[in-house]
Design an enzyme around this catalytic site. Structure first.
Site, mmCIF file in Angstrom:
data_model
loop_
_atom_site.group_PDB
_atom_site.id
_atom_site.type_symbol
_atom_site.label_atom_id
_atom_site.label_comp_id
_atom_site.label_asym_id
_atom_site.label_seq_id
_atom_site.Cartn_x
_atom_site.Cartn_y
_atom_site.Cartn_z
ATOM 1 N N CYS A 12 32.819 25.067 37.466
ATOM 2 C CA CYS A 12 34.235 24.733 37.254
ATOM 3 C C CYS A 12 35.064 25.963 37.613
ATOM 4 O O CYS A 12 34.595 26.819 38.378
ATOM 5 C CB CYS A 12 34.489 24.265 35.818
ATOM 6 N N ASN A 15 34.403 28.724 33.968
ATOM 7 C CA ASN A 15 33.057 28.745 33.355
ATOM 8 C C ASN A 15 33.146 28.956 31.835
ATOM 9 O O ASN A 15 32.273 29.563 31.231
ATOM 10 C CB ASN A 15 32.154 29.824 33.998
ATOM 11 N N CYS A 17 34.881 26.087 29.908
ATOM 12 C CA CYS A 17 35.108 24.749 29.317
ATOM 13 C C CYS A 17 34.167 23.703 29.920
ATOM 14 O O CYS A 17 33.205 23.268 29.283
ATOM 15 C CB CYS A 17 36.553 24.300 29.508
ATOM 16 N N ARG A 18 34.458 23.278 31.141
ATOM 17 C CA ARG A 18 33.756 22.115 31.690
ATOM 18 C C ARG A 18 32.326 22.403 32.102
ATOM 19 O O ARG A 18 31.405 21.630 31.757
ATOM 20 C CB ARG A 18 34.541 21.544 32.891
ATOM 21 N N SER A 19 32.090 23.486 32.865
ATOM 22 C CA SER A 19 30.711 23.688 33.343
ATOM 23 C C SER A 19 29.749 24.122 32.229
ATOM 24 O O SER A 19 28.585 23.703 32.249
ATOM 25 C CB SER A 19 30.651 24.622 34.558
ATOM 26 N N ASP A 129 40.770 19.314 34.006
ATOM 27 C CA ASP A 129 40.784 20.630 33.361
ATOM 28 C C ASP A 129 41.403 20.492 31.966
ATOM 29 O O ASP A 129 42.563 20.108 31.835
ATOM 30 C CB ASP A 129 41.625 21.562 34.245
HETATM 31 P P1 4NP Z 1 37.169 25.488 32.980
HETATM 32 O O1 4NP Z 1 38.617 25.548 32.273
HETATM 33 O O2 4NP Z 1 37.420 25.673 34.453
HETATM 34 O O3 4NP Z 1 36.701 24.123 32.645
HETATM 35 O O4 4NP Z 1 36.343 26.582 32.360
HETATM 36 C C1 4NP Z 1 39.548 26.550 32.509
HETATM 37 C C2 4NP Z 1 39.415 27.761 31.890
HETATM 38 C C3 4NP Z 1 40.372 28.736 32.085
HETATM 39 C C4 4NP Z 1 41.452 28.497 32.885
HETATM 40 C C5 4NP Z 1 41.583 27.272 33.514
HETATM 41 C C6 4NP Z 1 40.624 26.304 33.321
HETATM 42 N N1 4NP Z 1 42.434 29.502 33.064
HETATM 43 O O5 4NP Z 1 43.422 29.242 33.775
HETATM 44 O O6 4NP Z 1 42.299 30.597 32.501
#
Ligand code: 4NP
Length: 163
Positions: A12, A15, A17-19, A129
């Site tokens: 993602c 790294n 939340c989703r992955s 997201d």
């Molecule tokens: P992820 O979520 O890609 O699922 O880990 C996010 C984590 C952080 C951010 C965006 C999405 N950020 O903008 O910091």
């Protein structure tokens, strides 16, 4: 002959939340529902915002409520060797997919896929997201990731049967 594990990388943006959720869910479902499959699982991000951080507390809590533990994960970024090491590199959304395809050597591009291709019944191809949204976003991530994990397990079982 032992061909070794099927190596799968979930990717993602951050790294956190989703992955990490996909990694924890797929690892748990594979162990419970397809113990005969030999899989090696990892996750990574396409951005460096959260390097070394544990998964987002909201993702961990939502996962824990369904029995998934992602607490040991520390965020890392995708690196060139990943494109050689992993047979499947599964992006959570089109933006991650495009970033991976740009970074991948030509020979690895076909191994970069959208994770939700394995959940056609979901009717969507991207795991949204959840970072800036409300708590329901993390439940939606879990619903989609559970569906795609089951689809991927089905695919791997069929592949193993076909030899
Ligand atoms: P992820 O979520 O890609 O699922 O880990 C996010 C984590 C952080 C951010 C965006 C999405 N950020 O903008 O910091």
């Amino acid at each position: 002959m032992d061909a070794g594990p099927v190596r799968i990388l979930f990717v993602c943006l951050g790294n956190i939340c989703r992955s990490p959720t996909a990694e924890a869910v797929f690892r748990a479902l594979a162990a419970r529902e397809a113990p005969e499959l030999n899989v090696a699982i990892d996750s990574a991000g396409t951005a460096d915002y959260h390097l070394g951080s544990a998964p987002d507390a909201r993702a961990q809590e939502a996962g824990r409520r369904r029995g998934y533990d992602m607490s040991a994960r520390r965020a890392r970024m995708i690196e060139p060797g990943d494109f050689e090491r992993f047979e499947l590199i599964l992006a959570m959304d089109r933006s991650n997919w495009a970033a991976l395809r740009r970074a991948a050597p030509r020979s690895a591009r076909a191994r970069v896929r959208l994770f939700l291709e394995y959940a056609p019944e979901a009717g969507v191809l991207e795991v949204p997201d959840p970072y800036y949204g409300g708590p329901n976003g993390f439940e939606e991530v879990l619903d989609l990731v559970e569906a795609a994990s089951r689809g991927l397990l089905r695919h791997l079982r069929e592949q193993a049967r076909a030899g």
